[in-house]
Scaffold this active site. Structure first.
Site, PDB file in Angstrom:
ATOM      1  N   GLY A 175       0.816  -1.209   0.000  1.00 11.33           N
ATOM      2  CA  GLY A 175       0.000   0.000   0.000  1.00 11.33           C
ATOM      3  C   GLY A 175       0.844   1.250   0.000  1.00 11.33           C
ATOM      4  CB  ALA A 176       4.272   1.790  -1.239  1.00 11.51           C
ATOM      5  CG  ASN A 177      -0.906   3.415  -4.026  1.00 10.79           C
ATOM      6  OD1 ASN A 177      -0.878   2.260  -3.606  1.00 10.79           O
ATOM      7  ND2 ASN A 177      -2.042   4.067  -4.186  1.00 10.79           N
ATOM      8  N   GLY A 188      -1.263   7.520   1.623  1.00 10.38           N
ATOM      9  CA  GLY A 188      -1.384   7.529   3.071  1.00 10.38           C
ATOM     10  C   GLY A 188      -0.120   7.177   3.825  1.00 10.38           C
ATOM     11  N   GLY A 191       1.559   4.399   3.827  1.00 11.78           N
ATOM     12  CA  GLY A 191       2.543   3.726   2.994  1.00 11.78           C
ATOM     13  C   GLY A 191       3.371   4.699   2.192  1.00 11.78           C
ATOM     14  CB  SER A 244      -6.622  -0.192  13.481  1.00 15.20           C
ATOM     15  OG  SER A 244      -7.640   0.697  13.894  1.00 15.20           O
ATOM     16  CE1 TYR A 267      -9.588  -1.487   9.217  1.00 13.19           C
ATOM     17  CE2 TYR A 267     -10.325  -0.408  11.236  1.00 13.19           C
ATOM     18  CZ  TYR A 267      -9.388  -0.565  10.239  1.00 13.19           C
ATOM     19  OH  TYR A 267      -8.218   0.176  10.259  1.00 13.19           O
TER      20      TYR A 267
END
Length: 326
Positions: free
Chosen positions: A21-23, A25, A27, A158, A183
Site C-alpha cells: 500500500g505504498a502509493n 497515506g 505507505g 489499528s 474491520y
C-alpha cells in the site's frame, strides 16, 4: 524515544524495504522516509499506475536528487493469492534479501464483498494477504542483515482491534456481517499473527541453539498502529458506504481528530528501524494513544490469546496454502 521523528532514523544504505500500500497515506509517507534514508524501497501496490505516480510524487517531494532515490514499483494485490505469489517470486528472482517488510495496506469498514479466492475482503486483504506475503518472503527476511541487528516484519494494526472478536465458526462473515465488526476482527487478526510469528521465531531460535537450521535466526516481528491519521482510508470508506452523512462525518473527524499521515507513519517507521523487542506494540504516545510520537504500548488482552493465535495460524496456513519455514 520521547519526541522521536524521522530525524532519529538510522541510515539505511544497502537495505531493502518492502511496503504494501505504498502509493498513498501511511505507505506513501513511510516510503518517502525510508528512501530518504538511503533504502531501496519496493512499493507493493495493487495498481502499478498509481504506484508509479506516487513514486514520481515522492521524488519531487524529497529534498534529494531523483537519482539518489531507489524506488521499485511492483504489482501486489493482496486480494489475490496468485498476485501475492507472483510478487514474492519476482522479488526472490531479483533480490537476495529483504531487511524490512511493512505489512501496511488495508481496507476499512466496506460493504461485504469477497476476494478473488472467496474470503471476506477485510479479513482476506488485511490479514490473509499479508500472512501469505510474509510466509513467501520469509527466506529473504532470514537472509537479511536487517537494521539494528535484525530484519523486521512490521504489521500495521489499528485501535479498532479492541472491538474485534474472533469467531472461528464464521471467520468470513457468511452468516452475518457488520462492516465495523469485520474491520475490528481483521485488525485483531493482525496482532494475533504478529505476536504468534514472534513466538515461533523465538521457538525456532531456541531449537537451533545446538546447530539446527534456525541457529542464529535474527528476525523480529513488531506490531504498530498509527492512531487517528487522516488518510485516504477514511475517504474510501465513506465513498464506498454511499452515505452522504458518512462522507461529511469522516471529513469532520479527520479535520478535528486526525493527525497528518506523516505523523501517523511514525509508529511504523519506529517499529521498522529502532532497537525494539520482537513482539512489541508501537503506538502514538499522545492523547488516548491516537496522536503524537511513538511509544511502546500494549494492545488488548484478546490480542495475546495464544489459543486464538494458534487457531488463526493453522486456519491461515490451510486457507492460503502457505507454510512458514519455522
Amino acid at each position: 524515544m520521547q519526541g522521536w521523528t524521522t530525524d532519529d532514523m538510522p541510515r539505511l544504505d544497502g537495505t531493502t524495504v518492502v511496503v504494501t500500500g505504498a502509493n498513498s497515506g501511511l505507505g506513501y509517507e513511510g516510503t518517502l522516509a525510508f528512501a530518504e534514508k538511503g533504502a531501496t524501497v519496493v512499493m507493493a501496490c495493487r495498481s502499478v499506475d498509481r504506484g508509479e505516480r506516487a513514486a514520481d510524487d515522492i521524488r519531487r517531494e524529497s529534498d534529494l536528487d531523483e537519482s539518489d532515490m531507489d524506488l521499485d514499483v511492483r504489482e501486489c494485490d493482496l486480494a489475490s493469492l496468485d498476485s501475492v505469489r507472483e510478487f514474492a517470486e519476482g522479488l526472490a528472482a531479483d533480490y537476495d534479501a529483504v531487511d524490512i517488510l511493512c505489512n501496511n495496506a488495508g481496507v476499512m469498514a466496506i460493504p461485504r464483498s469477497e476476494t478473488e479466492d472467496g474470503f471476506e475482503t477485510q479479513f482476506g486483504v488485511n490479514h490473509l494477504g499479508h500472512f501469505a506475503l510474509t510466509g513467501q518472503l520469509f527466506p529473504l527476511l532470514e537472509a537479511a542483515e536487517g537494521v539494528n541487528g535484525a530484519a523486521r516484519v512490521v504489521t500495521q494494526s489499528s485501535g479498532a482491534h479492541e472491538q474485534g472478536k474472533m469467531d472461528f465458526s464464521d471467520l468470513n462473515w457468511e452468516q452475518s456481517y457488520g462492516k465495523w465488526k469485520a474491520y475490528g476482527r481483521s485488525k485483531l487478526a493482525n496482532l494475533l499473527f504478529a505476536y504468534e510469528l514472534q513466538r515461533r521465531i523465538n521457538d525456532a531460535g531456541a531449537s537451533g541453539e545446538d546447530g539446527g537450521e534456525n541457529d542464529g535466526l535474527s528476525l523480529r516481528s513488531v506490531a504498530c498502529h498509527p492512531g487517528y491519521a487522516a488518510t485516504n482510508l477514511q475517504h474510501r470508506t465513506a465513498e464506498e458506504s454511499g452515505n452522504p452523512l458518512m462522507k461529511v462525518g469522516m471529513k469532520a473527524a479527520n479535520a478535528v481528530l486526525g493527525q497528518d499521515a506523516a505523523t501517523g507513519a511514525l509508529p511504523m517507521l519506529y517499529a521498522a528501524t529502532a532497537d525494539v523487542d520482537g513482539g512489541a506494540y508501537i503506538e502514538p504516545g499522545g492523547f488516548m494513544n491516537m496522536r503524537g510520537t511513538p511509544t511502546v504500548g500494549r494492545s488488548n488482552d484478546a490480542s495475546y490469546d495464544r489459543g486464538d493465535a494458534q487457531m488463526l495460524w493453522e486456519y491461515s496456513e490451510e486457507a492460503t496454502g502457505v507454510e512458514f519455514p519455522i
